[in-house]
Motif scaffolding. Structure first.
Motif, PDB file in Angstrom:
ATOM      1  N   LEU A 120     -35.326  -4.888  21.749  1.00  0.00           N
ATOM      2  CA  LEU A 120     -35.217  -5.249  20.332  1.00  0.00           C
ATOM      3  C   LEU A 120     -33.884  -5.971  20.142  1.00  0.00           C
ATOM      4  O   LEU A 120     -32.967  -5.799  20.940  1.00  0.00           O
ATOM      5  N   ARG A 121     -33.826  -6.763  19.097  1.00  0.00           N
ATOM      6  CA  ARG A 121     -32.647  -7.632  18.938  1.00  0.00           C
ATOM      7  C   ARG A 121     -31.995  -7.459  17.566  1.00  0.00           C
ATOM      8  O   ARG A 121     -32.572  -6.868  16.663  1.00  0.00           O
ATOM      9  N   GLY A 127     -43.864  -9.464  14.938  1.00  0.00           N
ATOM     10  CA  GLY A 127     -44.516  -8.986  16.161  1.00  0.00           C
ATOM     11  C   GLY A 127     -43.535  -8.766  17.298  1.00  0.00           C
ATOM     12  O   GLY A 127     -43.958  -8.593  18.438  1.00  0.00           O
TER      13      GLY A 127
HETATM   14  C1  LIG Z   1     -41.342 -12.636   9.699  1.00  0.00           C
HETATM   15  C2  LIG Z   1     -41.648 -11.187  10.013  1.00  0.00           C
HETATM   16  C3  LIG Z   1     -42.883 -10.668   9.714  1.00  0.00           C
HETATM   17  C4  LIG Z   1     -43.161  -9.326   9.993  1.00  0.00           C
HETATM   18  N1  LIG Z   1     -44.370  -8.800   9.638  1.00  0.00           N
HETATM   19  C5  LIG Z   1     -44.628  -7.486   9.822  1.00  0.00           C
HETATM   20  C6  LIG Z   1     -45.829  -6.900   9.341  1.00  0.00           C
HETATM   21  O1  LIG Z   1     -46.681  -7.562   8.747  1.00  0.00           O
HETATM   22  N2  LIG Z   1     -46.006  -5.554   9.550  1.00  0.00           N
HETATM   23  C7  LIG Z   1     -45.069  -4.788  10.191  1.00  0.00           C
HETATM   24  O2  LIG Z   1     -45.282  -3.579  10.354  1.00  0.00           O
HETATM   25  N3  LIG Z   1     -43.912  -5.333  10.644  1.00  0.00           N
HETATM   26  C8  LIG Z   1     -43.670  -6.644  10.472  1.00  0.00           C
HETATM   27  N4  LIG Z   1     -42.471  -7.185  10.882  1.00  0.00           N
HETATM   28  C9  LIG Z   1     -41.473  -6.359  11.574  1.00  0.00           C
HETATM   29  C10 LIG Z   1     -41.449  -6.698  13.066  1.00  0.00           C
HETATM   30  O3  LIG Z   1     -42.562  -6.118  13.689  1.00  0.00           O
HETATM   31  C11 LIG Z   1     -40.130  -6.233  13.680  1.00  0.00           C
HETATM   32  O4  LIG Z   1     -39.105  -7.041  13.175  1.00  0.00           O
HETATM   33  C12 LIG Z   1     -40.150  -6.344  15.187  1.00  0.00           C
HETATM   34  O5  LIG Z   1     -41.031  -5.428  15.744  1.00  0.00           O
HETATM   35  C13 LIG Z   1     -38.776  -6.101  15.781  1.00  0.00           C
HETATM   36  O6  LIG Z   1     -38.292  -4.846  15.400  1.00  0.00           O
HETATM   37  P1  LIG Z   1     -36.897  -4.684  14.659  1.00  0.00           P
HETATM   38  O7  LIG Z   1     -37.022  -5.346  13.327  1.00  0.00           O
HETATM   39  O8  LIG Z   1     -36.699  -3.206  14.571  1.00  0.00           O
HETATM   40  O9  LIG Z   1     -35.864  -5.381  15.498  1.00  0.00           O
HETATM   41  C14 LIG Z   1     -42.186  -8.509  10.602  1.00  0.00           C
HETATM   42  C15 LIG Z   1     -40.924  -9.055  10.887  1.00  0.00           C
HETATM   43  C16 LIG Z   1     -40.643 -10.373  10.593  1.00  0.00           C
HETATM   44  C17 LIG Z   1     -39.283 -10.913  10.893  1.00  0.00           C
END
Ligand SMILES: Cc1cc2nc3c(=O)[nH]c(=O)nc-3n(C[C@H](O)[C@H](O)[C@H](O)COP(=O)(O)O)c2cc1C
Length: 569
Positions: A120-121, A127
């Motif tokens: 993770l970043r 996703g």
């Molecule tokens: C543009 C964007 C859309 C995302 N959409 C979803 C989503 O629809 N559902 C969800 O559970 N998480 C969503 N996420 C969270 C990501 O899954 C999460 O950022 C990723 O797994 C990395 O984990 P972290 O945010 O803890 O670093 C989204 C994140 C971003 C940046």
């Protein structure tokens, strides 16, 4: 719903063989990538794990400079990042550049579950697919390299890969001690999972990454300015992304943006550009490294993504807009925020998305108002991180408030540009109240539209995701859409998403500082959310959803450090 015909798009360049202008193509792309209750945007529909892209781009053969990882970073409280000129600017050195990249684009943890391990970043990504690649154009610094260079950032190694030398004369027109950062997108990383909608997610991710760069710079007392006069074609040449020979069978990177990182704001000139001669000189220098292949055989491709990328190549040049009608900091916050629980480093490096919300945590009204105030620029146009964008906000928040003490549950609107209240009001349900919530700071353009329990509808329009229902509040980011194309051209489609990504990153970090969590929501039903707010014209489009609340941790996951024993390097 019929397309808005009041705006004249015939001015746009004819984009493709169908005879569509760039603007028409962008609008058509957006329409066909909407999720509907009865039909999702086109994608494979299942995860083809055999084709999962490598999460890390590397340039094989490019010398790697490992960046130092200090045991302790910069000790300052998170709230101080927002207090203008309160952080003494760090000198430009390999250590400060290392921290800058650590706080913006580096790995921050590894997680493991049943034999599967993933990283993770600092910057989040839809996703966790991380389509955004980072570049740094650095002047010569001891220890790093004797010559100035163009470097690709390799997050797993926390190192810089030297792509090309830069002649020291390159820096003649830039302020002393400044450097450039660039971002690009590998669309395939997102398209592998999300199909045609992937271009949108890549752009939201760019917005998050840009915000991450801005916050990281703030920790070091630096400023960041977009250089929006540099065309994408020029940026591709500057970063070597147009070098066919370096991408044989490897996925291409699409140029997104370049920004100046500078210590002294007064030395920062937005008009700074890169001349053709300078770029040609860079393009002609000695390049090293060949891009790695992320997926050997893609199978299904999504050509509409390349088409919309081509139609959004050249936004009209943005001039700095006036912010005089915006609230002052005092009006936005009531009392200035000069206290908080955590250090900047802790908030930035420990930021995480909530995978589930507890359906019980209630936040204080003051916390709610403060978070919202952080996403509104101030009248001097210099509030961090909004000082990175030269344009006035074009993203407004339609809020579903569930659990905020002394704030009635219901639908709310935050007009991030106070001058847009009237046009928003005219475009939404006539029966909405437009009442100021009690105790809301005077300068915060927040309005109660309708009282009531909106938990079910919030989850419903966010593709049925419970996180939108079980947090303290969730929201849809509603963009001034058609008008943006009239004013700035089709290329601004990307900028709208970047702005939404920035809003998201502010909320992520503010939630962390408040001891709760947030999650970006890219999966939402586009038109049903418009329906909730009574928006029937395409002048407004929801581009991103978000939720904030008390998280539920998944105790089954094993967490490991980003680097060092158990992590990378
Ligand atoms: C543009 C964007 C859309 C995302 N959409 C979803 C989503 O629809 N559902 C969800 O559970 N998480 C969503 N996420 C969270 C990501 O899954 C999460 O950022 C990723 O797994 C990395 O984990 P972290 O945010 O803890 O670093 C989204 C994140 C971003 C940046």
């Amino acid at each position: 719903m019929e397309p808005n015909t009041s705006s004249d798009f015939s001015v746009g360049r004819k984009a493709d063989s169908l005879g569509l202008s760039d603007e028409e193509l962008v609008i058509a792309y957006h329409e066909r990538t909407k999720h509907h209750y009865q039909r999702y945007a086109a994608s494979l529909g299942y995860l083809d794990w055999a084709k999962q892209p490598d999460a890390f781009r590397r340039y094989d053969g490019a010398p790697l400079v490992s960046l130092p990882l200090p045991a302790q970073g910069r000790e300052l409280p998170f709230w101080q990042l927002y207090v203008r000129d309160s952080v003494v600017p760090a000198p430009l050195s390999v250590e400060s550049v290392s921290l800058f990249l650590r706080y913006s684009l580096s790995l921050t943890a590894w997680k493991q579950f049943q034999g599967t391990k993933w990283s993770l970043r600092a910057n989040p990504s839809s996703g966790n697919l991380h389509p955004t690649e980072g570049y740094a154009l650095l002047p010569s610094m001891d220890k790093l390299h004797t010559r100035a260079g163009i470097y690709h950032y390799a997050p797993k190694a926390h190192g810089l890969e030297l792509r090309a030398d830069l002649d020291p004369s390159f820096w003649a027109s830039f302020p002393e001690g400044s450097f450039l950062v660039g971002l690009s997108s590998i669309f395939w990383r997102e398209a592998w999972k999300y199909g045609e909608r992937a271009f949108r997610y890549c752009q939201l991710d760019v917005g998050h990454a840009l915000a991450s760069l801005r916050y990281a710079a703030a920790v070091l007392g630096w400023k960041v300015r977009l250089l929006d006069r540099v065309s994408r074609a020029a940026l591709a040449r500057l970063l070597g992304l147009d070098r066919d020979a370096d991408y044989v069978r490897a996925e291409r990177e699409d140029p997104e943006l370049v920004a100046l990182v500078v210590r002294d704001e007064r030395r920062c000139n937005r008009a700074l550009s890169l001349s053709e001669e300078l770029i040609t000189e860079v393009a002609n220098s000695q390049w090293c490294g060949k891009a790695n292949v992320l997926t050997p055989e893609h199978g299904v491709e999504w050509p509409i993504i390349d088409q919309v990328a081509a139609a959004t190549m050249n936004p009209k040049c943005l001039t700095k807009e006036a912010f005089s009608s915006f609230p002052s900091e005092a009006h936005l916050f009531g009392a200035p925020v000069r206290a908080g629980a955590f250090t900047a480093e802790k908030v930035i490096l420990e930021r995480r998305s909530a995978v589930s919300m507890d359906a019980s945590t209630t936040i204080a009204a003051a916390t709610f108002f403060r978070m919202l105030a952080r996403v509104v620029p101030t009248r001097d146009g210099r509030a961090m991180p909004w000082d990175v964008l030269p344009w006035r906000p074009r993203i407004h928040l339609g809020l579903f408030v569930h659990r905020v003490n002394d704030v009635a549950p219901g639908l709310y609107m935050l007009a991030r540009d106070p001058e847009r209240v009237t046009s928003l009001r005219q475009s939404m349900r006539p029966e909405f109240l437009w009442q100021r919530p009690p105790s809301c700071p005077q300068g915060l353009p927040l309005f109660l539209l309708k009282e009531g329990d909106c938990r079910a509808v919030a989850a419903n329009v966010s593709c049925g995701q419970d996180i939108a229902r079980d947090g303290a509040f969730s929201l849809g980011m509603i963009a001034e859409y058609m008008d943006s194309f009239v004013v700035y051209g089709a290329g601004f489609y990307r900028n709208l998403h970047w702005e939404a990504g920035l809003v998201g990153q502010v909320l992520y970090l503010e939630a962390e500082e408040a001891g709760i969590r947030a999650t970006g929501i890219g999966c939402y039903f586009d038109d049903p959310v418009h329906e909730v707010f009574g928006i029937s014209s395409r002048d407004w489009q929801s581009l991103y959803h978000f939720t904030v609340g008390g998280p539920v941790e998944d105790g089954r996951l094993i967490k490991m450090p980003a680097y060092g024993p158990g992590g990378a390097r």
